[in-house]
Every structure is written in structure tokens, then in C-alpha cells.
Design a protein around this motif. Structure first.
Motif, PDB file in Angstrom:
ATOM      1  N   ARG A   1       0.838  -1.191   0.000  1.00  0.00           N
ATOM      2  CA  ARG A   1       0.000   0.000   0.000  1.00  0.00           C
ATOM      3  C   ARG A   1       0.882   1.253   0.000  1.00  0.00           C
ATOM      4  O   ARG A   1       0.586   2.239  -0.656  1.00  0.00           O
ATOM      5  N   ALA A   2       1.997   1.191   0.730  1.00  0.00           N
ATOM      6  CA  ALA A   2       2.905   2.341   0.811  1.00  0.00           C
ATOM      7  C   ALA A   2       3.443   2.709  -0.567  1.00  0.00           C
ATOM      8  O   ALA A   2       3.517   3.894  -0.916  1.00  0.00           O
ATOM      9  N   ILE A   3       3.826   1.726  -1.359  1.00  0.00           N
ATOM     10  CA  ILE A   3       4.327   2.000  -2.717  1.00  0.00           C
ATOM     11  C   ILE A   3       3.240   2.677  -3.539  1.00  0.00           C
ATOM     12  O   ILE A   3       3.490   3.638  -4.260  1.00  0.00           O
ATOM     13  N   LYS A   4       2.022   2.182  -3.438  1.00  0.00           N
ATOM     14  CA  LYS A   4       0.917   2.785  -4.187  1.00  0.00           C
ATOM     15  C   LYS A   4       0.740   4.252  -3.808  1.00  0.00           C
ATOM     16  O   LYS A   4       0.557   5.103  -4.666  1.00  0.00           O
ATOM     17  N   PHE A   5       0.804   4.561  -2.505  1.00  0.00           N
ATOM     18  CA  PHE A   5       0.632   5.935  -2.047  1.00  0.00           C
ATOM     19  C   PHE A   5       1.780   6.836  -2.486  1.00  0.00           C
ATOM     20  O   PHE A   5       1.588   8.019  -2.738  1.00  0.00           O
ATOM     21  N   MET A   6       2.987   6.291  -2.565  1.00  0.00           N
ATOM     22  CA  MET A   6       4.163   7.090  -2.918  1.00  0.00           C
ATOM     23  C   MET A   6       4.335   7.265  -4.417  1.00  0.00           C
ATOM     24  O   MET A   6       5.132   8.083  -4.856  1.00  0.00           O
ATOM     25  N   THR A   7       3.604   6.502  -5.219  1.00  0.00           N
ATOM     26  CA  THR A   7       3.733   6.587  -6.672  1.00  0.00           C
ATOM     27  C   THR A   7       3.216   7.929  -7.163  1.00  0.00           C
ATOM     28  O   THR A   7       2.071   8.294  -6.928  1.00  0.00           O
ATOM     29  N   LYS A   8       4.093   8.674  -7.828  1.00  0.00           N
ATOM     30  CA  LYS A   8       3.746  10.002  -8.347  1.00  0.00           C
ATOM     31  C   LYS A   8       3.432   9.968  -9.840  1.00  0.00           C
ATOM     32  O   LYS A   8       2.705  10.803 -10.347  1.00  0.00           O
ATOM     33  N   ASP A   9       4.030   9.026 -10.565  1.00  0.00           N
ATOM     34  CA  ASP A   9       3.813   8.918 -11.999  1.00  0.00           C
ATOM     35  C   ASP A   9       3.436   7.468 -12.299  1.00  0.00           C
ATOM     36  O   ASP A   9       4.294   6.609 -12.456  1.00  0.00           O
ATOM     37  N   LYS A  10       2.134   7.208 -12.330  1.00  0.00           N
ATOM     38  CA  LYS A  10       1.637   5.837 -12.488  1.00  0.00           C
ATOM     39  C   LYS A  10       2.065   5.206 -13.815  1.00  0.00           C
ATOM     40  O   LYS A  10       2.345   4.016 -13.874  1.00  0.00           O
ATOM     41  N   GLU A  11       2.117   5.997 -14.865  1.00  0.00           N
ATOM     42  CA  GLU A  11       2.510   5.445 -16.165  1.00  0.00           C
ATOM     43  C   GLU A  11       3.983   5.035 -16.157  1.00  0.00           C
ATOM     44  O   GLU A  11       4.340   3.974 -16.651  1.00  0.00           O
ATOM     45  N   ALA A  12       4.853   5.870 -15.600  1.00  0.00           N
ATOM     46  CA  ALA A  12       6.274   5.516 -15.510  1.00  0.00           C
ATOM     47  C   ALA A  12       6.455   4.280 -14.629  1.00  0.00           C
ATOM     48  O   ALA A  12       7.254   3.394 -14.943  1.00  0.00           O
ATOM     49  N   PHE A  13       5.712   4.217 -13.540  1.00  0.00           N
ATOM     50  CA  PHE A  13       5.770   3.054 -12.653  1.00  0.00           C
ATOM     51  C   PHE A  13       5.302   1.801 -13.394  1.00  0.00           C
ATOM     52  O   PHE A  13       5.944   0.756 -13.349  1.00  0.00           O
TER      53      PHE A  13
END
Length: 181
Positions: free
Chosen positions: A129-141
Motif C-alpha cells: 500500500r505504501a508503494i501505491k501511495f508514494m507513486t507520483k507517476d503511475k505510467e512511468a511506474f
């Protein structure tokens, strides 16, 4: 921790060329690793030397001596952690820190509760869940995850939880699908 027994066992395998930290967090034992293997180059993500207060060589580009044996990929889209994934081609092993986890079913009590809160689950491999919250650019991720998914891995060594000895790629893809990536 780098116990004297751990250091001796590692040194018994041969000279240590590199010590690596793959993200900006989880630097708890970096100083110990640096001191245990002073002859080794210490590799880390950009900005890691400011965290640990000793010289760090960037993970990218990886050392030329690794050739095609170890591939390194910066996981884009989550700039606050600068995580990098490693793929060890000969053993078909993916190595990650926080990107993917596999809670240890033997964990109980407060630890299980805290893992559940941070990760969002305690019932098997997944993306926290923490990674999901910290993701700023979903497409790059998503593109980074897609690139990792192209590697031919079977085993997954995670920073948190149990190693996935076999079937890791299938479990990785199932976790991505369950997480909406």
C-alpha cells in the motif's frame, strides 16, 4: 546486521567487489556493510551518500564487470524511494526491496499487524500500500513493472518477508493484476 559469522561466510566465498543498497530507505545496516567490506565499492541510488554520509557509487550504470549477468533497473514513478530492481540472469532471480513483498506466515502479533497496515495485506505476495501511495507517476511506474515482467525470473528475493523460491514470475504478475497495475 552484519554479524562476524555473516562476514566470515561471505568472505569465504571470495573477495567482495561490491556492496549495494537498492533504495533511499532501509539504510540501517549500510554503515556496517561499508565497514565490513572496506575494499568493496558501495553502490546505491542517487542521493544515498547524503543518507549514509560516506561515498557511494551510483547503481546506474552497473559495473562493467557484471556484463549481462546482473541487470539493474531503476523503478520509475516513485521518486521518494529511488528503488532499483536487480535481475540475476544465471539463477533467474529477481531482487527487490519494497517493490514486492511476501509476508512470512509465521509472523505474529504486532509485527503481523504493522506489516498488514503498511502493506495492506498479510496473505501472500503483493505490492505494498505504501508503494501505491508514494507513486507520483503511475505510467512511468507501470512501464518499469512491465520491464521487470519481461525478465525471465522464477525466484524472487524480497526485502520484507519470505523468499519466493519458485513461481515468482507468476506470483508477481498476479500481484500486479490484484493491485491494479
Amino acid at each position: 546486521p552484519f554479524t562476524p559469522e555473516d562476514v566470515a561466510a561471505i568472505n569465504a566465498l571470495g573477495p567482495v567487489g561490491w556492496v549495494a543498497d537498492v533504495m533511499l530507505r532501509h539504510d540501517t545496516f549500510s554503515q556496517q556493510g561499508h565497514e565490513a567490506f572496506p575494499q568493496a565499492a558501495f553502490l546505491g541510488p542517487n542521493g544515498f551518500s547524503e543518507v549514509v554520509k560516506f561515498p557511494v557509487t551510483p547503481l546506474l550504470p552497473p559495473p562493467a564487470e557484471w556484463g549481462s549477468e546482473i541487470e539493474v533497473l531503476k523503478v520509475e514513478g516513485v521518486p521518494s524511494i529511488e528503488e532499483h530492481a536487480f535481475f540475476h540472469r544465471p539463477s533467474r532471480t529477481l531482487i527487490v526491496a519494497d517493490l514486492f513483498f511476501d509476508p512470512d506466515p509465521a509472523t505474529s502479533g504486532w509485527t503481523r499487524l504493522l506489516v498488514g497496515l503498511a502493506a495492506g495485506r498479510t496473505d501472500g505476495p503483493g505490492i505494498s500500500r505504501a508503494i501505491k501511495f508514494m507513486t507520483k507517476d503511475k505510467e512511468a511506474f507501470r512501464q518499469s513493472l512491465e520491464r521487470i515482467g519481461q525478465w525471465d525470473f522464477d525466484r524472487v528475493i524480497v526485502g520484507h518477508g519470505a523468499m519466493i523460491s519458485t513461481g515468482g514470475k507468476r506470483q508477481f504478475h498476479e500481484a500486479l493484476q490484484a493491485s491494479g497495475f
